[in-house]
Design a protein around this motif. Structure first.
Motif, PDB file in Angstrom:
ATOM      1  N   SER A 144       0.808  -1.211   0.000  1.00  0.00           N
ATOM      2  CA  SER A 144       0.000   0.000   0.000  1.00  0.00           C
ATOM      3  C   SER A 144       0.846   1.267   0.000  1.00  0.00           C
ATOM      4  O   SER A 144       0.395   2.312  -0.480  1.00  0.00           O
ATOM      5  N   VAL A 145       2.053   1.182   0.522  1.00  0.00           N
ATOM      6  CA  VAL A 145       2.917   2.361   0.593  1.00  0.00           C
ATOM      7  C   VAL A 145       3.278   2.868  -0.800  1.00  0.00           C
ATOM      8  O   VAL A 145       3.302   4.073  -1.055  1.00  0.00           O
ATOM      9  N   GLY A 146       3.546   1.948  -1.729  1.00  0.00           N
ATOM     10  CA  GLY A 146       3.886   2.354  -3.089  1.00  0.00           C
ATOM     11  C   GLY A 146       2.794   3.182  -3.752  1.00  0.00           C
ATOM     12  O   GLY A 146       3.029   4.321  -4.178  1.00  0.00           O
ATOM     13  N   PRO A 147       1.563   2.654  -3.862  1.00  0.00           N
ATOM     14  CA  PRO A 147       0.472   3.442  -4.437  1.00  0.00           C
ATOM     15  C   PRO A 147       0.208   4.747  -3.694  1.00  0.00           C
ATOM     16  O   PRO A 147      -0.067   5.772  -4.304  1.00  0.00           O
ATOM     17  N   LYS A 148       0.305   4.720  -2.359  1.00  0.00           N
ATOM     18  CA  LYS A 148       0.069   5.930  -1.574  1.00  0.00           C
ATOM     19  C   LYS A 148       1.060   7.027  -1.956  1.00  0.00           C
ATOM     20  O   LYS A 148       0.669   8.178  -2.213  1.00  0.00           O
ATOM     21  N   ARG A 153       1.615  11.724  -3.088  1.00  0.00           N
ATOM     22  CA  ARG A 153       2.806  12.576  -2.977  1.00  0.00           C
ATOM     23  C   ARG A 153       3.301  13.028  -4.355  1.00  0.00           C
ATOM     24  O   ARG A 153       3.581  14.203  -4.573  1.00  0.00           O
ATOM     25  N   HIS A 154       3.397  12.079  -5.277  1.00  0.00           N
ATOM     26  CA  HIS A 154       3.963  12.385  -6.594  1.00  0.00           C
ATOM     27  C   HIS A 154       2.908  12.741  -7.647  1.00  0.00           C
ATOM     28  O   HIS A 154       3.279  13.109  -8.763  1.00  0.00           O
ATOM     29  N   MET A 410      -1.130  14.252   0.266  1.00  0.00           N
ATOM     30  CA  MET A 410      -0.372  13.365   1.161  1.00  0.00           C
ATOM     31  C   MET A 410      -0.647  13.741   2.618  1.00  0.00           C
ATOM     32  O   MET A 410      -0.841  12.863   3.478  1.00  0.00           O
ATOM     33  N   TYR A 411      -0.661  15.015   2.886  1.00  0.00           N
ATOM     34  CA  TYR A 411      -0.951  15.507   4.234  1.00  0.00           C
ATOM     35  C   TYR A 411      -2.337  15.024   4.674  1.00  0.00           C
ATOM     36  O   TYR A 411      -2.513  14.527   5.793  1.00  0.00           O
ATOM     37  N   ASN A 412      -3.316  15.159   3.798  1.00  0.00           N
ATOM     38  CA  ASN A 412      -4.691  14.779   4.146  1.00  0.00           C
ATOM     39  C   ASN A 412      -4.831  13.281   4.360  1.00  0.00           C
ATOM     40  O   ASN A 412      -5.582  12.841   5.240  1.00  0.00           O
ATOM     41  N   PHE A 413      -4.115  12.479   3.557  1.00  0.00           N
ATOM     42  CA  PHE A 413      -4.167  11.023   3.740  1.00  0.00           C
ATOM     43  C   PHE A 413      -3.627  10.655   5.121  1.00  0.00           C
ATOM     44  O   PHE A 413      -4.249   9.892   5.865  1.00  0.00           O
TER      45      PHE A 413
END
Length: 525
Positions: A144-148, A153-154, A410-413
């Motif tokens: 999950s970290v990859g898709p997140k 972020r990107h 990213m902040y909101n996630f």
């Protein structure tokens, strides 16, 4: 003299958590049976434009652990994440061609499925997850970290669409709209690939939506074991789940042989390999020449052929006995190789360093960078420039560059994740505690992007590992020797539980009339 990342009092408070604590080892999470899916075929047509965008974010995979620690590998043939993903891609693409599936989408998912892995493979994943749990930050799961990171972020969707439009200037608005609506299927394949028990068949979830996928990403961060429950939205995603095992199972054995963790193919391995059609003459020749890759590739072909012969566009499966033998080989790998990937000094060093660094980076955010600047860092160029300039040439330079790229998404996630975990735990967070957890999360997010070498250098730079300790932590498996590995092996209790579950499921597969997991449960379909 290097400045310590935290004062001595704070360090000692953190280190108390690690008294007599055993280190973690690779944890292969369980999975459940899949359901059905619908594929946006248009993604297949533009896979060549999409691929290079993802590749830019997957470059460090060649410097990340697959199963055996990269810092301890002595053989250039030992798998890293790039070698493994390339191997999975080759197998999955060939299977997709034979089954008439979408080859481009298969390639995109397979080639990048492990993009979220951190340093030290599953060991690093578990160490970070352990620290997150200690501070009320949920779970770390690489799938999950990859898709997140890519999506929030990107802003990978925007980058992909921009590239497609650049190379296809006459593309219609309707086509662009369908492409954008289907992009999530690539990342769903990454997000739902994690963990495997002894599954016989895989069926995709036809009814999954993009919103469902986003909720599943969140669930992987907030609920332990959630990643074991989700299933892919596409048959291509299901294909990856099996090809992942087809790729790594034979080569985990090879890695153990090349690194001297096991001495030749013998014992239980011989029984499984001969049952799969590998002759004793082939095994003997491999042992004499100490060249095992040919046997591993032959095993991959045997597994892939079984998959092709028994699968369709709606289900991915294998001949039951071949499937059972593949999983039995994985179980032998667990006992003979995976259990020896770590020794006690690894577990005594890495988790404490992660904890100290996370607190140090959190302190920097709160007292140096400024928490209130975090949300809009990517939107305010001058603010980002100030942060990068302030820490340029210091031990925090790379972290500052990472933080300067923080997006509102990213902040909101991260914010939603922390609030959900607190609600699940019945907590009411003060503003101070909320900010502390957010700052810790961003510190851990940063560390999760690092390769094995980068994290080792980070520990050295912050004075957490001395030169002599670094030398010890990078001694090869061959240098350590089988006897020492057996004496000082570090096996986490959770891994013992998972490997026992895997063995039990494999035993069931050999029982008369055994069904695939969930096959007799109509409510799960």
């Amino acid at each position: 003299m290097k400045k310590k990342i935290l004062d001595d009092v704070t360090r000692q408070r953190i280190l108390k958590n690690y008294t007599n604590e055993k280190s973690l080892v690779t944890v292969q999470a369980r999975r459940i049976e899949n359901h059905s899916d619908e594929l946006a075929q248009i993604l297949d047509q533009y896979a060549e434009e999409i691929g290079p965008v993802l590749e830019e974010y997957n470059k460090t995979s060649s410097r990340k652990t697959m199963m055996l620690m990269q810092n301890r590998a002595s053989s250039v043939r030992t798998q890293n994440r790039r070698i493994h993903q390339d191997m999975v891609e080759g197998i999955a693409v060939e299977c997709a061609k034979k089954l008439g599936l979408n080859v481009g989408l298969t390639r995109l998912i397979a080639r990048n499925h492990d993009i979220g892995h951190t340093f030290s493979g599953h060991c690093g994943e578990n160490w970070i997850s352990d620290v997150k749990a200690r501070y009320g930050l949920g779970v770390f799961t690489h799938n999950s970290v990859g898709p997140k990171e890519l999506i929030y972020r990107h802003r990978i969707y925007d980058e992909i669409m921009e590239r497609i439009q650049f190379y296809n200037p006459t593309i219609g608005a309707g086509t662009l709209d369908r492409l954008r609506k289907g992009l999530w299927l690539i990342f769903d394949g990454m997000n739902s690939h994690n963990g495997e028990l002894s599954e016989l068949e895989f069926r995709p979830n036809l009814g999954k939506t993009e919103k469902d996928f986003e909720e599943e990403m969140m669930g992987c961060h907030t609920e332990k074991g959630f990643d074991r429950k989700i299933v892919p939205a596409t048959i291509e995603g299901c294909l990856l789940r099996n090809c992942d095992k087809i790729a790594y199972t034979p080569f985990d054995m090879v890695d153990g042989l090349n690194e001297g963790i096991i001495d030749g193919i013998g014992g239980e391995y011989v029984d499984v390999l001969t049952s799969l059609g590998i002759s004793k003459e082939e095994i003997n020749e491999a042992n004499v020449r100490r060249q095992y890759e040919k046997i591993a590739r032959k095993l991959q072909i045997i597994f892939a052929r079984s998959l092709i012969e028994h699968s369709s566009k709606s289900v991915i499966t294998m001949e039951p006995n071949v499937c059972r033998l593949m999983h039995e080989m994985r179980n032998i790998n667990n006992r003979e190789v995976v259990n020896f990937q770590l020794i006690q000094e690894d577990g005594a060093t890495y988790p404490k360093a992660i904890d100290i660094l996370a607190n140090g980076f959190a302190e920097l955010i709160q007292t140096g960078i400024g928490f209130n600047s975090l949300r809009y860092m990517s939107e305010k160029l001058e603010l980002a420039r100030q942060v990068i300039t302030r820490y340029q040439g210091t031990q925090y330079e790379d972290f500052a560059v990472y933080i300067a790229g923080t997006t509102p998404e990213m902040y909101n996630f991260n914010s939603k994740m922390i609030e959900r975990i607190a609600e699940q735990n019945g907590e009411e967070l003060s503003d101070q505690e909320y900010k502390r957890r957010m700052a810790l999360e961003f510190g851990l997010n940063y560390m999760a992007t690092l390769s094995d070498e980068e994290f080792m250098n980070l520990m050295v730079t912050h004075g957490l590992v001395a030169d002599g300790e670094k030398k010890s932590l990078t001694r090869s498996y061959r240098e350590l020797g089988r006897a020492r590995l057996m004496k000082e092996q570090s096996v986490h209790e959770n891994w013992k539980k998972i490997s026992a579950e895997q063995a039990a499921e494999t035993a069931k597969m050999g029982s008369a009339g055994h069904n695939a997991p969930g096959e007799d449960d109509e409510e799960t379909r």
